[in-house]
Design a protein around this motif. Structure first.
Motif, PDB file in Angstrom:
ATOM      1  N   THR A   1     -64.684  84.945  49.977  1.00 35.15           N
ATOM      2  CA  THR A   1     -64.695  84.510  51.685  1.00 35.15           C
ATOM      3  C   THR A   1     -63.641  85.200  52.058  1.00 35.15           C
ATOM      4  O   THR A   1     -63.537  84.781  53.013  1.00 35.15           O
ATOM      5  CB  THR A   1     -65.917  83.373  51.125  1.00 35.15           C
ATOM      6  N   GLY A   2     -62.581  84.670  51.193  1.00 40.65           N
ATOM      7  CA  GLY A   2     -61.305  84.835  52.081  1.00 40.65           C
ATOM      8  C   GLY A   2     -61.179  83.527  52.627  1.00 40.65           C
ATOM      9  O   GLY A   2     -60.096  83.428  53.005  1.00 40.65           O
TER      10      GLY A   2
ATOM     11  N   GLU B   1     -59.735  79.336  50.942  1.00 40.27           N
ATOM     12  CA  GLU B   1     -58.956  79.104  49.803  1.00 40.27           C
ATOM     13  C   GLU B   1     -59.217  77.792  49.731  1.00 40.27           C
ATOM     14  O   GLU B   1     -58.147  77.047  51.057  1.00 40.27           O
ATOM     15  CB  GLU B   1     -57.445  79.641  49.169  1.00 40.27           C
TER      16      GLU B   1
ATOM     17  N   HIS C   1     -66.339  80.615  60.320  1.00 36.44           N
ATOM     18  CA  HIS C   1     -65.955  82.202  59.757  1.00 36.44           C
ATOM     19  C   HIS C   1     -65.595  82.505  58.606  1.00 36.44           C
ATOM     20  O   HIS C   1     -64.773  82.905  57.825  1.00 36.44           O
ATOM     21  CB  HIS C   1     -64.764  82.905  61.240  1.00 36.44           C
TER      22      HIS C   1
ATOM     23  N   THR D   1     -62.349  83.343  56.824  1.00 34.77           N
ATOM     24  CA  THR D   1     -61.428  83.840  56.315  1.00 34.77           C
ATOM     25  C   THR D   1     -59.910  83.428  56.641  1.00 34.77           C
ATOM     26  O   THR D   1     -59.840  83.440  57.944  1.00 34.77           O
ATOM     27  CB  THR D   1     -61.198  85.566  56.427  1.00 34.77           C
ATOM     28  N   GLY D   2     -58.819  83.776  55.825  1.00 36.28           N
ATOM     29  CA  GLY D   2     -57.648  82.912  56.146  1.00 36.28           C
ATOM     30  C   GLY D   2     -57.658  81.637  55.738  1.00 36.28           C
ATOM     31  O   GLY D   2     -56.290  80.605  56.052  1.00 36.28           O
TER      32      GLY D   2
ATOM     33  N   VAL E   1     -56.671  78.066  53.870  1.00 40.61           N
ATOM     34  CA  VAL E   1     -56.182  77.655  53.067  1.00 40.61           C
ATOM     35  C   VAL E   1     -56.042  76.210  52.683  1.00 40.61           C
ATOM     36  O   VAL E   1     -55.260  74.914  53.955  1.00 40.61           O
ATOM     37  CB  VAL E   1     -54.939  77.964  52.467  1.00 40.61           C
TER      38      VAL E   1
ATOM     39  N   GLN F   1     -61.774  79.523  61.323  1.00 42.08           N
ATOM     40  CA  GLN F   1     -60.643  80.495  60.543  1.00 42.08           C
ATOM     41  C   GLN F   1     -59.093  80.492  60.477  1.00 42.08           C
ATOM     42  O   GLN F   1     -58.669  80.050  61.758  1.00 42.08           O
ATOM     43  CB  GLN F   1     -61.131  82.346  60.935  1.00 42.08           C
TER      44      GLN F   1
ATOM     45  N   THR G   1     -54.141  76.774  58.324  1.00 47.17           N
ATOM     46  CA  THR G   1     -53.643  76.176  57.141  1.00 47.17           C
ATOM     47  C   THR G   1     -53.845  74.726  56.856  1.00 47.17           C
ATOM     48  O   THR G   1     -52.722  74.919  57.974  1.00 47.17           O
ATOM     49  CB  THR G   1     -52.454  76.418  57.165  1.00 47.17           C
TER      50      THR G   1
ATOM     51  N   TYR H   1     -58.379  74.492  65.054  1.00 51.29           N
ATOM     52  CA  TYR H   1     -59.593  75.197  65.410  1.00 51.29           C
ATOM     53  C   TYR H   1     -58.170  76.755  65.001  1.00 51.29           C
ATOM     54  O   TYR H   1     -57.113  76.423  64.396  1.00 51.29           O
ATOM     55  CB  TYR H   1     -58.850  75.236  66.805  1.00 51.29           C
ATOM     56  N   ALA H   2     -59.331  77.769  65.101  1.00 50.68           N
ATOM     57  CA  ALA H   2     -58.246  78.630  64.670  1.00 50.68           C
ATOM     58  C   ALA H   2     -56.906  78.873  64.140  1.00 50.68           C
ATOM     59  O   ALA H   2     -55.919  78.695  65.318  1.00 50.68           O
ATOM     60  CB  ALA H   2     -59.529  80.711  64.797  1.00 50.68           C
ATOM     61  N   GLY H   3     -56.553  79.269  63.051  1.00 50.36           N
ATOM     62  CA  GLY H   3     -55.398  79.673  62.864  1.00 50.36           C
ATOM     63  C   GLY H   3     -54.703  78.467  62.988  1.00 50.36           C
ATOM     64  O   GLY H   3     -53.228  78.856  63.086  1.00 50.36           O
TER      65      GLY H   3
ATOM     66  N   THR I   1     -52.021  75.294  62.394  1.00 47.50           N
ATOM     67  CA  THR I   1     -51.426  74.667  60.680  1.00 47.50           C
ATOM     68  C   THR I   1     -50.945  73.893  60.508  1.00 47.50           C
ATOM     69  O   THR I   1     -50.014  73.229  61.987  1.00 47.50           O
ATOM     70  CB  THR I   1     -50.686  76.199  60.318  1.00 47.50           C
TER      71      THR I   1
ATOM     72  N   GLY J   1     -56.395  75.902  68.606  1.00 47.50           N
ATOM     73  CA  GLY J   1     -56.045  76.474  67.703  1.00 47.50           C
ATOM     74  C   GLY J   1     -54.439  77.442  68.505  1.00 47.50           C
ATOM     75  O   GLY J   1     -53.950  77.702  69.030  1.00 47.50           O
ATOM     76  N   ASN J   2     -54.100  78.031  66.823  1.00 45.81           N
ATOM     77  CA  ASN J   2     -52.038  78.632  66.762  1.00 45.81           C
ATOM     78  C   ASN J   2     -51.574  77.058  66.562  1.00 45.81           C
ATOM     79  O   ASN J   2     -50.215  76.976  67.274  1.00 45.81           O
ATOM     80  CB  ASN J   2     -52.157  79.130  67.696  1.00 45.81           C
TER      81      ASN J   2
END
Lengths: 321, 321, 321
Positions: free
Chosen positions: B215-216, B218, B233, B235-236, B238, B253, B256, B282-284, B286, B302-303
């Motif tokens: 699934t991407g 982790e 979504h 993928t990615g 962690v 997605q 992290t 949100y996506a990305g 960290t 996001g990000n």
């Protein structure tokens, strides 16, 4: 007993091993600890079985009527050689054996898709989610899909060419068809999109999530995507359900074309961005929102976060934010 | 000869093909070039065999006593129908055949997990990594896992509901169970987490890395995650070993939840962030660090890159940095 | 008939199901609707077969002479136990049965690689892409690869050690070899790189894209990577064709080492960055450009976007931009 295996994403090619017959342990014949273990296991099984009496959605036992993910994946696996026969065969092909090879796979795909599409449509009708006066039949939908394959192949040819032209690391067209994850994901998407447009529920999503598990590229079957579409590297790309992409769009890994938060009741409006012809979006960029339009030939730089439109010919980089 | 196949992540469902018998070439019977090639191959084999005399960790030949990744993955594949039987069967289920189906898979899973857990525990004991006075037995751990399944199903029901509620693209609960990568990854994580909490070494990590390959997504088996957990979504994503997530957490997605650099000796402290109830990331984005706490109902955009805590109700976007 | 299955990335372990014989329907024997459906299917097949007359690259029927992706993946699966035998066996190993096990797999790999490398080389020669006076033979390339395996094992030992040392979550070396996606991806890359350096076309890319599909880690076979290489988590990592990485490099998930846009004619120059010894790049960072050099022991923070060089000992974070 029969089990349909692996409805899950990522489980499609995972066979649930055929379970052995439940052991018939004669409590008198085993030692005390074995008998105790047997009783404890049986009690655990009772507990789990009882949990299926709760009013959980996951306790749905009607779902034997649902489409089989494994069967849908098998149908895709029959369609891929139909589309790219030269890359699947090990012998020389001439017009006769080419036709024969196509026919074998297409009959198999027709049989599978007819049944699975009928299951999906029946299920939705039974639950009142679609009008029961609709008489769309699985075999007609499957046939219409097959009639679309020549045009589908023409479009995929443009996608393969775009990948070769767009990637300096591509040494040959053959290598592109062989090993590029984007070609696999885009092919599955284009098949799924045809079924989605024909009103087939569930099955298009199964197909695209199958490709997602294989490539890390997630393309919603509802998205509308033009020709000459290339995704380089691809891992982490997310293309949302109401995206509209023009021709010659090029995306890099980790790009998200997503929605801003939308309450469910507004779901008939476009929630995902529009990318006009010739737009390039570099790795890790995120573009959100149904009113966001990226104008022709714009270049969106890596890691950019963008929730408003930009005019044609724009160049947006992180420094601009 | 027997080979255990595929301990590697990503190799779990990859069968090492059964090798043909080493050819018995009679050097006199083949041409000179064939004899030369035979000698050269034999010399290469000598060289590789000799490399196993070096004091490399990868030359560990004790590892035949290690758990088999393939067997652990098989156990997971038996547990998934136990948990989601309605979505795996192809026939109508009533109370009797439901119980029978559950029993078949549970006995199979019990046999596998008993052996594999015992292997993992023995291995660790033999190397002095755990106390040899511990008498935990694989069959007891497996039984305890099975007793936890009704509660596990209750929690997974909340996760499925959260996915359906949280994603406007979800047309039905069935589609969620069928095709959402998050449900697959979260299910594997929750099973692995139970074994991790019971002190089982190695096996929980095998399970979650199996889901990661599919699934991407982790998720470390050591993470603590509340109910109604949704990853869109995926993928990615962690999620680190000492993460603590509350209820109703929603991730997109590429998120992290990681550690800042920590020297190994401080490894008993929490190295990964805490997310309180209702947090959305949100996506990305960290978020790093064991002292980083994201307060209730906060929204992390996001990000975003975040290494310090934020109070409840925060909204953090890239513009704020 | 015979089909070579699954040239696609992500399809390597996906068996195209053996198609049933095309049904021989006697139109008189079935009802009218069945006869109509038969005719319609046959017409659809005609249309698809006709599409193979177009001058599409994907209509290449010469490709039966191409390497078989499935065979190349099988070769990799034979090489993994050769490299990590202790982790693949289920029985005790001593010097004799170790050598025997290695030999079995190596003979199988030799047979496969000899044929596939010859196919790749012939194909390129026939299309005039390489000089036809080159007399490199598949069996010699395969043998040379096998002679390199002791050294390859020595380097992989350093990679495994780097993973164990670099990840506080690693409880044991065995766990690292078992379940870390980076070890799988790096092993496939190092094998592919040896073949790439020997001038083998297509096959190296098939190997690394196979690992990409399994792990989400994409390493081009052309990249040059030193020892003690560790990728933590890994999903979304992209390492470009002309990257040069020193020793003790450590990457986190989502890192892109990519190219700035380069017209195809300049493709002999280095397009991807150089990372000197001891560089660490945190999650989501993007480093681009053939002239970009990251000096020794530099630390590049998460989500950083970097297209210029930095001196040794640099620490670059998002705040610096």
């Amino acid at each position: 007993m029969s089990h349909d295996v692996a409805p899950f994403l990522g489980m499609g090619d995972v066979l649930t091993p055929k379970p052995p017959e439940a052991p018939t342990l004669d409590p008198r014949a085993v030692d005390r600890r074995g008998a105790k273990r047997f009783r404890e296991l049986e009690l655990a099984i009772d507990g789990i079985t009882a949990s299926y009496d709760e009013s959980f959605e996951i306790n749905n036992l009607e779902s034997s009527a649902l489409p089989s993910r494994r069967a849908v994946v098998d149908a895709v696996r029959h369609l891929l050689p139909v589309i790219f026969m030269g890359f699947y065969t090990t012998r020389s092909l001439n017009r006769d054996n080419l036709r024969h090879s196509i026919a074998e796979h297409l009959y198999a795909a027709h049989e599978i898709l007819t049944e699975q599409i009928d299951r999906a449509l029946s299920y939705e009708r039974r639950l009142g989610r679609t009008s029961s006066t609709s008489v769309v039949r699985g075999e007609d939908v499957a046939l219409e899909l097959f009639r679309s394959i020549p045009e589908l192949r023409r479009v995929l040819e443009t996608d393969v060419q775009a990948a070769y032209d767009g990637d300096p690391a591509a040494k040959s067209i053959e290598e592109v068809v062989f090993s590029y994850p984007s070609i696999f994901a885009i092919t599955c998407y284009r098949i799924a999109h045809l079924l989605h447009s024909a009103g087939v529920p569930m099955i298009p999503r199964i197909m695209t999530e199958f490709a997602h598990g294989k490539t890390g590229i997630e393309i919603s079957p509802g998205a509308v995507i033009g020709e000459r579409f290339f995704i380089d590297h691809g891992t982490g790309v997310v293309i949302g359900e109401t995206c509209v992409l023009g021709h010659s769009v090029k995306l890099y890994q980790g790009v998200t074309l997503g929605a801003l938060s939308v309450p469910r009741r507004e779901c008939n409006t476009q929630r995902h961005p529009t990318l006009k012809d010739g737009v390039t979006v570099y790795a890790g960029a995120t573009i959100l929102g149904g009113e966001t339009v990226i104008g022709e030939d714009s270049i969106i730089g890596g890691n950019v976060w963008l929730i408003k439109s930009v005019p044609p010919g724009s160049k947006v980089t992180m420094k601009d934010k």
